[in-house]
Design a protein around this motif. Structure first.
Motif, PDB file in Angstrom:
ATOM      1  N   LEU A  40      40.164  95.594   8.535  1.00 51.98           N
ATOM      2  CA  LEU A  40      41.109  95.267   7.480  1.00 51.98           C
ATOM      3  C   LEU A  40      41.254  96.363   6.445  1.00 51.98           C
ATOM      4  N   GLY A  41      40.280  97.306   6.479  1.00 53.25           N
ATOM      5  CA  GLY A  41      40.379  98.392   5.519  1.00 53.25           C
ATOM      6  C   GLY A  41      41.733  99.070   5.608  1.00 53.25           C
ATOM      7  N   SER A  42      42.282  99.116   6.812  1.00 53.64           N
ATOM      8  CA  SER A  42      43.530  99.842   6.981  1.00 53.64           C
ATOM      9  C   SER A  42      44.716  99.051   6.443  1.00 53.64           C
ATOM     10  N   ASP A  43      44.471  97.801   6.203  1.00 46.48           N
ATOM     11  CA  ASP A  43      45.599  96.935   5.868  1.00 46.48           C
ATOM     12  C   ASP A  43      45.533  96.562   4.388  1.00 46.48           C
ATOM     13  N   GLY A  44      46.024  97.426   3.569  1.00 47.48           N
ATOM     14  CA  GLY A  44      45.835  97.293   2.121  1.00 47.48           C
ATOM     15  C   GLY A  44      46.392  95.997   1.558  1.00 47.48           C
ATOM     16  N   ARG A  45      47.498  95.544   2.070  1.00 45.41           N
ATOM     17  CA  ARG A  45      48.179  94.435   1.419  1.00 45.41           C
ATOM     18  C   ARG A  45      47.376  93.142   1.496  1.00 45.41           C
ATOM     19  N   ARG A  46      46.580  93.012   2.511  1.00 39.63           N
ATOM     20  CA  ARG A  46      45.910  91.723   2.667  1.00 39.63           C
ATOM     21  C   ARG A  46      44.447  91.739   2.255  1.00 39.63           C
ATOM     22  N   ARG A  47      43.978  92.888   1.864  1.00 38.65           N
ATOM     23  CA  ARG A  47      42.549  93.000   1.672  1.00 38.65           C
ATOM     24  C   ARG A  47      41.981  92.032   0.629  1.00 38.65           C
ATOM     25  N   PRO A  48      42.634  91.878  -0.517  1.00 35.61           N
ATOM     26  CA  PRO A  48      42.026  91.039  -1.555  1.00 35.61           C
ATOM     27  C   PRO A  48      41.675  89.642  -1.074  1.00 35.61           C
ATOM     28  N   ALA A  49      42.518  89.041  -0.293  1.00 35.14           N
ATOM     29  CA  ALA A  49      42.245  87.683   0.141  1.00 35.14           C
ATOM     30  C   ALA A  49      40.986  87.638   0.995  1.00 35.14           C
ATOM     31  N   TRP A  50      40.797  88.674   1.808  1.00 30.25           N
ATOM     32  CA  TRP A  50      39.566  88.691   2.602  1.00 30.25           C
ATOM     33  C   TRP A  50      38.356  88.830   1.700  1.00 30.25           C
ATOM     34  N   LEU A  51      38.551  89.510   0.594  1.00 32.74           N
ATOM     35  CA  LEU A  51      37.436  89.654  -0.334  1.00 32.74           C
ATOM     36  C   LEU A  51      36.964  88.280  -0.796  1.00 32.74           C
ATOM     37  N   GLY A  52      37.915  87.416  -1.093  1.00 33.16           N
ATOM     38  CA  GLY A  52      37.548  86.077  -1.531  1.00 33.16           C
ATOM     39  C   GLY A  52      36.722  85.367  -0.472  1.00 33.16           C
ATOM     40  N   PHE A  53      37.221  85.437   0.741  1.00 32.57           N
ATOM     41  CA  PHE A  53      36.519  84.782   1.842  1.00 32.57           C
ATOM     42  C   PHE A  53      35.145  85.415   2.024  1.00 32.57           C
ATOM     43  N   ALA A  54      35.148  86.736   1.973  1.00 25.27           N
ATOM     44  CA  ALA A  54      33.890  87.458   2.149  1.00 25.27           C
ATOM     45  C   ALA A  54      32.911  87.105   1.037  1.00 25.27           C
ATOM     46  N   ALA A  55      33.434  86.927  -0.181  1.00 30.38           N
ATOM     47  CA  ALA A  55      32.550  86.617  -1.306  1.00 30.38           C
ATOM     48  C   ALA A  55      31.836  85.305  -1.051  1.00 30.38           C
ATOM     49  N   ILE A  56      32.593  84.302  -0.610  1.00 33.53           N
ATOM     50  CA  ILE A  56      31.959  83.009  -0.368  1.00 33.53           C
ATOM     51  C   ILE A  56      30.992  83.105   0.816  1.00 33.53           C
ATOM     52  N   CYS A  57      31.384  83.871   1.829  1.00 31.78           N
ATOM     53  CA  CYS A  57      30.471  84.100   2.955  1.00 31.78           C
ATOM     54  C   CYS A  57      29.179  84.732   2.450  1.00 31.78           C
ATOM     55  N   ALA A  58      29.349  85.730   1.577  1.00 32.55           N
ATOM     56  CA  ALA A  58      28.179  86.438   1.063  1.00 32.55           C
ATOM     57  C   ALA A  58      27.280  85.477   0.286  1.00 32.55           C
ATOM     58  N   ILE A  59      27.910  84.662  -0.544  1.00 32.73           N
ATOM     59  CA  ILE A  59      27.119  83.675  -1.286  1.00 32.73           C
ATOM     60  C   ILE A  59      26.358  82.785  -0.311  1.00 32.73           C
ATOM     61  N   ALA A  60      27.057  82.379   0.749  1.00 33.22           N
ATOM     62  CA  ALA A  60      26.439  81.498   1.735  1.00 33.22           C
ATOM     63  C   ALA A  60      25.213  82.163   2.343  1.00 33.22           C
ATOM     64  N   VAL A  61      25.390  83.409   2.770  1.00 33.74           N
ATOM     65  CA  VAL A  61      24.288  84.102   3.442  1.00 33.74           C
ATOM     66  C   VAL A  61      23.134  84.336   2.475  1.00 33.74           C
ATOM     67  N   VAL A  62      23.447  84.917   1.326  1.00 36.66           N
ATOM     68  CA  VAL A  62      22.396  85.273   0.376  1.00 36.66           C
ATOM     69  C   VAL A  62      21.628  84.038  -0.086  1.00 36.66           C
ATOM     70  N   SER A  63      22.373  82.998  -0.460  1.00 40.07           N
ATOM     71  CA  SER A  63      21.679  81.827  -0.989  1.00 40.07           C
ATOM     72  C   SER A  63      20.859  81.137   0.102  1.00 40.07           C
ATOM     73  N   SER A  64      21.375  81.151   1.333  1.00 44.58           N
ATOM     74  CA  SER A  64      20.609  80.532   2.416  1.00 44.58           C
ATOM     75  C   SER A  64      19.318  81.297   2.657  1.00 44.58           C
ATOM     76  N   VAL A  65      19.422  82.629   2.611  1.00 43.33           N
ATOM     77  CA  VAL A  65      18.231  83.441   2.812  1.00 43.33           C
ATOM     78  C   VAL A  65      17.209  83.153   1.721  1.00 43.33           C
ATOM     79  N   MET A  66      17.695  83.101   0.466  1.00 46.85           N
ATOM     80  CA  MET A  66      16.791  82.796  -0.643  1.00 46.85           C
ATOM     81  C   MET A  66      16.129  81.445  -0.444  1.00 46.85           C
ATOM     82  N   MET A  67      16.958  80.504   0.021  1.00 45.92           N
ATOM     83  CA  MET A  67      16.458  79.160   0.228  1.00 45.92           C
ATOM     84  C   MET A  67      15.374  79.147   1.305  1.00 45.92           C
ATOM     85  N   LEU A  68      15.656  79.833   2.410  1.00 44.78           N
ATOM     86  CA  LEU A  68      14.696  79.829   3.507  1.00 44.78           C
ATOM     87  C   LEU A  68      13.405  80.522   3.079  1.00 44.78           C
ATOM     88  N   ALA A  69      13.567  81.537   2.232  1.00 42.88           N
ATOM     89  CA  ALA A  69      12.382  82.257   1.766  1.00 42.88           C
ATOM     90  C   ALA A  69      11.500  81.342   0.933  1.00 42.88           C
TER      91      ALA A  69
END
Lengths: 293, 487, 292
Positions: free
Chosen positions: B21-50
């Motif tokens: 998606l890096g090549s596709d400038g117009r749509r990138r921000p929306a993926w950021l939102g999705f990625a942000a929530i994904c990141a929260i999911a991963v990070v918080s789950s890892v913290m939780m499991l730890a």
């Protein structure tokens, strides 16, 4: 995961997670509740079959009709007051020369961030007689009755007001999304045709928001008919004076969890499902006509 | 297995996408939102499991009241140091407790070994046959250990179903009238002459008029409204009526109920209105008490604690008096609320749980703390002589508050309880609401003119509940025969 | 964008703009008042809570008694054991549920909207029917299912039932129908990438408005859900924030300031998230190119 083009398994692969969860957590409990609705259970695993008895009793149950009426009133109020407001706000926010759009949208949308528990807690205090902010402001503004009994006599209007506050922005966002999907070319075309605002609205805006609008209406109806948590907390776990705030789901909850009669509660649930089914079928057929491909 | 499919898709979607998606400038921000929530999911789950902890051992105890939990902490810690099993307290919302208890009856899911429940929730457990009630039957233990005599008798009534007792009582909950002593005494009125409700109205009525003799609209004598179902039930109990009889069946149509209800509604809607609505448990009601909008309000022992915490400004301005009686020589108190400690029927170690329950509820220290921190009077009669109850209470104008409640304790009426309690209470409020509407439509609404209508409404409500009772064959089978119950 | 071709039109445009402003500003004010009230309530002492609708009046700047404001409610909130833990729990539950639900629903909706297969009608009808099932009907039997599967007191037991809402599938079916042109799909398939890859490369980006909105909504719904966690989870350490704060509301009395401070504390994280992602959502909402 290999996927050949036109794989016969692809659709099922895409649907698998949904179907699996659905089967385990919806279909299975649902089957249980069908069985329950033909039985009478009271608490600790005691039950006996009553066939259609639950439904016969439901039909003659004045409280059931009362709950249906309350829920219907609330739904009508919500759909007829809230959705037009949401749409108006979306149209206003979509005005190309309006400044501060992001700010306004944020504020109007923000009540959705507040959980229903907290909405109920806040409005309990706002709706109070004499000391509540709503009565005080209205009293100062238009000489409103300070003792106006929102949560004693006008329970359903109170619920409509609280829901309006919470969801008007939520539905607005759906409409906005639809409006902003109107392609610039279409707009341009309409403008070049010299179309007036009304015909622009008719030929550009309406087609754009129709699919979302039908969806939002359906959601509002489904949501309204399943109203439970808000009145439950607002009325302190009761159904309000003389059952003025009794909703169908609350009645289901009361019979199921307070009287311990799960069979009867399941029967109420199925009656509710039937009502919603009628709405969904109507909406679905409208929808099919709406989507012309 | 299925979650993994979801996980694969996520990795597919998440990782595979970001690069492209890096090549596709117009749509990138929306993926950021999705990625942000994904990141929260991963990070918080890892913290939780730890931070995974081993599941705690021992017995669990459910409670619904934060105050109780705070009071019990020392007693529970003390127990956990020396005895088995260790007990963990967990605080639950009332709804959650309802759902869990019922679910455990339904599907045999494990409930906590110990459950401290309010009387409306306990009542749900009594819906089935007596031998399948979810709580352990404590009747024989209580009798053998002499506890039936040691504990205030009426305190057992909410936990008794078909003659068996399923809980250890927590309280007596006598009720008094809390009144604005500052206003009443300034007018030179002596409340000790008040014996009946008629006396109450006659003696205090002058306070509703200003110096010029005009009626004030910002002052009423009594905090009572047709929407206060708990208060209405309490007044019925005081008069010897009530909503549930000793067999656990609804008794809305008892004649005494109609008499009391007609009086109560007439006070709010009649020609000589003396009652107004200052809602209990709400900031608005507290504010109105403070404004002197109502001069007297109903105060069970636990309400003292609420006043103290929520309306500190009333300190020194209020005092308590016994309830005025419905007739000369009648009962001067009532009962409102109630809590018990029950043991789950499938607890693996019932004897240890029983020992813990006694350790907690029957200790002199606890009864003292219950009073000093929670204002609640213990149901254990032997502790009533504790001098702590004689200490003057500055909040209530120096009265020996505890002693006042204890003196009334033997008079507290039985509060019977059954699966139909919630339903009966709801119908009582419906009757009161409809009677109030009738009173407004047919002035002047005197007690005499309202009583026939009250009787009619209560009869109709009774008939409605009996439909539900008749459905419940299980309950009826255990109940003594009665014409109204046989299907 | 609008070009007033004559004076009349321009004036009408201005009046229209003014009407838009008035409508939006009135709505904003009405909606903001409860929030202002909430913020004031969480900084007031409980005594003042009863006395003043907003901030306590007094001698200070703007006629407000600033010295009577207090941070006590927030202090006692954070003294409550495990607020941080509850916050983490909420984050895990909400984000995992939102991501999984979005993926599951988007895939399901896409399959129903644009793939031909035997049984499509049936599945569509099942989805339509499931939309009308009142969830409370499933409370008791659903609990039994969780018990049988041994999922009680586990996050799986909370997350799994929530990741396949029928209305989500329906929603994405609508979105796919209305915003993914057939030609584009055909082209993607011609590119010799299979259905699954076509979905991720073509469809998912195009239904972004729905992805964004649905993600946020699911996150919020999970964040604010307090009933099911209380029923499914048994261990206090596992409870999310909403449950913790809802439990501050006592059966008998309420510490208003504490409740309002708790409410504020539960809104702030999602508020921040929304503020952060707001731009992305908007871009997402506006970027779905529809060839009408």
């Amino acid at each position: 995961m290999t996927d050949a083009p036109r794989s016969r398994f692809a659709p099922w692969l895409m649907l698998a997670p949904f179907l699996a969860v659905f089967a385990v957590f919806v279909a299975w409990p649902l089957a249980t509740s069908v069985v329950l609705s033909t039985r009478q259970t009271f608490g600790p695993g005691t039950s006996r079959g009553v066939g259609w008895g639950n439904f016969e009793q439901l039909f003659a149950d004045p409280l059931f009709w009362r709950a249906l009426r309350n829920t219907g009133l609330y739904t009508v109020g919500t759909v007829l007051v809230q959705l037009p407001l949401s749409m108006l706000l979306a149209l206003a926010l979509n005005h190309p020369r309006l400044r501060g759009r992001a700010f306004f949208r944020m504020i109007i949308f923000s009540p959705v961030l507040v959980g229903v528990v907290f909405v109920a807690m806040i409005f309990t205090v706002l709706f109070d007689k004499r000391t509540g902010l709503i009565n005080q402001v209205l009293h100062a503004a238009i000489g409103w009755d300070l003792d106006f009994p929102w949560l004693d006599t006008y329970v359903i209007p109170s619920l409509i007001v609280a829901t309006l506050w919470q969801y008007v922005g939520y539905n607005m966002v759906y409409f906005l999304a639809a409006l902003q999907n109107v392609s610039p070319e279409m707009r341009e075309a309409a403008l070049l045709d010299g179309a007036g605002p009304w015909s622009r609205f008719r030929h550009v805006v309406i087609p754009a928001i129709r699919p979302v609008a039908t969806f939002v209406v359906l959601l509002a109806i489904l949501g309204s008919f399943q109203l439970f948590e808000l009145p439950f907390i607002l009325l302190n776990g009761t159904s309000g004076p003389d059952n003025r705030g009794l909703t169908l789901v609350m009645y289901l909850y009361q019979t199921g969890f307070q009287t311990g009669d799960l069979g009867y509660a399941s029967a109420i649930g199925w009656a509710l499902a039937l009502v919603l089914g009628v709405f969904a079928v109507v909406q679905y057929s409208l929808d099919r006509r709406g989507v012309r491909r | 297995m299925r979650p993994t499919a979801g996980g694969d898709a996520m990795r597919d979607g998440g990782g595979g996408r970001a690069g492209r998606l890096g090549s596709d400038g117009r749509r990138r921000p929306a993926w950021l939102g999705f990625a942000a929530i994904c990141a929260i999911a991963v990070v918080s789950s890892v913290m939780m499991l730890a931070r995974r902890e081993a599941p705690p051992a021992g017995a669990s105890m459910w409670l619904f009241a934060r105050l109780h939990r705070d009071i019990y902490v020392p007693a529970v810690e003390d127990w956990n140091r020396t005895r088995e099993p260790t007990v963990r307290m967990s605080l639950l919302g009332v709804q959650a407790m309802e759902q869990r208890t019922l679910s455990s009856f339904l599907s045999g899911t494990r409930s906590a070994e110990l459950m401290e429940v309010e009387r409306r929730i306990a009542a749900r457990a009594f819906a089935g046959p007596v031998e399948s009630v979810g709580f352990l039957d404590l009747t024989d233990r209580l009798r053998e250990e002499g506890l039936l005599e040691a504990i205030n008798a009426s305190s057992f009534t909410p936990w008794t179903s078909r003659g068996r007792i399923f809980g250890l009582p927590h309280d007596v909950h006598p009720v008094m009238l809390g009144y604005r002593a500052d206003i009443v005494e300034a007018a030179g009125i002596d409340v000790s002459t008040i014996e009946t409700w008629d006396d109450f109205v006659r003696t205090l009525r002058p306070l509703m008029y200003d110096a010029g003799g005009a009626k004030r609209t910002d002052r009423y004598l009594l905090n009572l409204w047709e929407t206060h179902q708990d208060v209405l039930e309490m007044l019925l109990l005081q008069a010897g009526g009530g909503i549930i009889d000793e067999r656990g069946l609804p008794m809305l149509d008892a004649p005494v109920n109609a008499r009391v209800l007609a009086r109560a509604v007439s006070w709010g809607h009649g020609p000589d209105r003396i009652a107004a609505d200052a809602p209990y448990f709400s900031a608005a009601g507290n504010r109105l008490l403070l404004d002197g909008y109502v001069l007297a309000s109903f105060v069970p022992d636990w309400m003292c604690n609420i006043w103290r915490k929520e309306i500190p400004e009333l300190g020194g301005k209020v005092k308590l008096m016994p309830l005025p009686a419905w007739e000369k020589g009648g009962r001067r108190t009532s009962a409102w609320g109630g809590t018990m400690l029950g043991i789950s029927r499938d607890a693996p170690n019932p004897e240890e749980c029983w020992a813990f329950a006694k350790h907690l509820y029957l200790s002199p220290e606890l009864s003292r703390r219950l009073y000093t921190e929670g204002d609640i009077i213990t149901p254990v009669k032997a502790f009533w002589s504790d001098p702590v109850f004689d200490e003057p209470d500055a909040y209530f104008g120096g009265q020996a508050r505890g002693r006042a409640y204890i003196n009334l304790a033997p008079q507290t009426p039985p509060r019977y309880n059954s699966p139909f309690s919630a339903l009966a209470l709801d119908r009582l409020r419906s009757a009161a609401t409809q009677l109030a509407a009738y009173a407004d439509a047919h002035p002047p609404a005197t007690p005499e003119s309202l009583e026939p209508e009250a009787a009619r409404l209560l009869k109709a409500m009774q008939a409605d509940i009996m439909r539900h009772v008749r459905r419940n064959r299980f309950f009826a089978e255990d109940a003594p025969p009665d014409d109204g119950v046989q299907p | 964008m609008t070009r007033g071709s004559d004076g009349m039109d321009a004036r009408a445009g201005r009046v229209g703009l003014l009407a838009c402003y008035i409508l939006v500003i009135v709505a904003t004010v009405i909606i903001a008042v409860p929030f202002v009230w909430l913020v004031c309530a969480s900084f007031k002492s409980n005594a003042d809570f009863l006395l003043y609708p907003f901030l306590p009046r007094g001698e200070g700047v703007l006629g407000v008694a600033w010295d009577r404001l207090t941070l006590d409610h927030f202090r006692s909130l954070f003294r409550e054991a495990g607020v941080g833990r509850a916050l983490l729990n909420s984050l895990v539950l909400s984000s995992v549920t939102a991501v999984l639900a979005t993926l599951v629903c988007a895939m399901g909706g896409y399959a129903l909207a644009s793939l031909e297969f035997a049984g499509r009608r049936l599945v569509s009808n099942v989805v339509m029917a499931a939309v009308v099932i009142p969830s409370p009907l499933l409370i008791a039997p659903g609990f039994q299912v969780l018990y049988r599967l041994g999922l009680l007191d586990s996050y799986a037991g909370l997350i799994l039932p929530a990741i396949a809402p029928a209305f989500g599938v329906y929603l994405f079916r609508q979105a796919t129908l209305s915003s993914v042109p057939r030609e584009l799909l055909e082209a993607a398939r011609m590119d010799a990438c299979g259905e699954v890859r076509a979905f991720f490369r073509v469809v998912f980006p195009l239904v972004q408005p729905m992805v964004a909105a649905f993600l946020l909504m699911t996150f919020l719904a999970t964040w604010n859900n307090f009933l099911s966690p209380q029923v499914v989870l048994q261990t206090p350490e596992k409870m999310p924030l909403a449950v913790m704060i809802a439990q501050l509301k006592n059966v008998y009395y309420q510490d208003y300031g504490l409740l309002m401070a708790g409410t504020l504390a539960s809104i702030l994280p999602v508020g921040a998230l929304f503020l952060l992602l707001q731009k992305d959502f908007v871009t997402g909402l506006t970027s779905g190119a529809v060839k009408g």
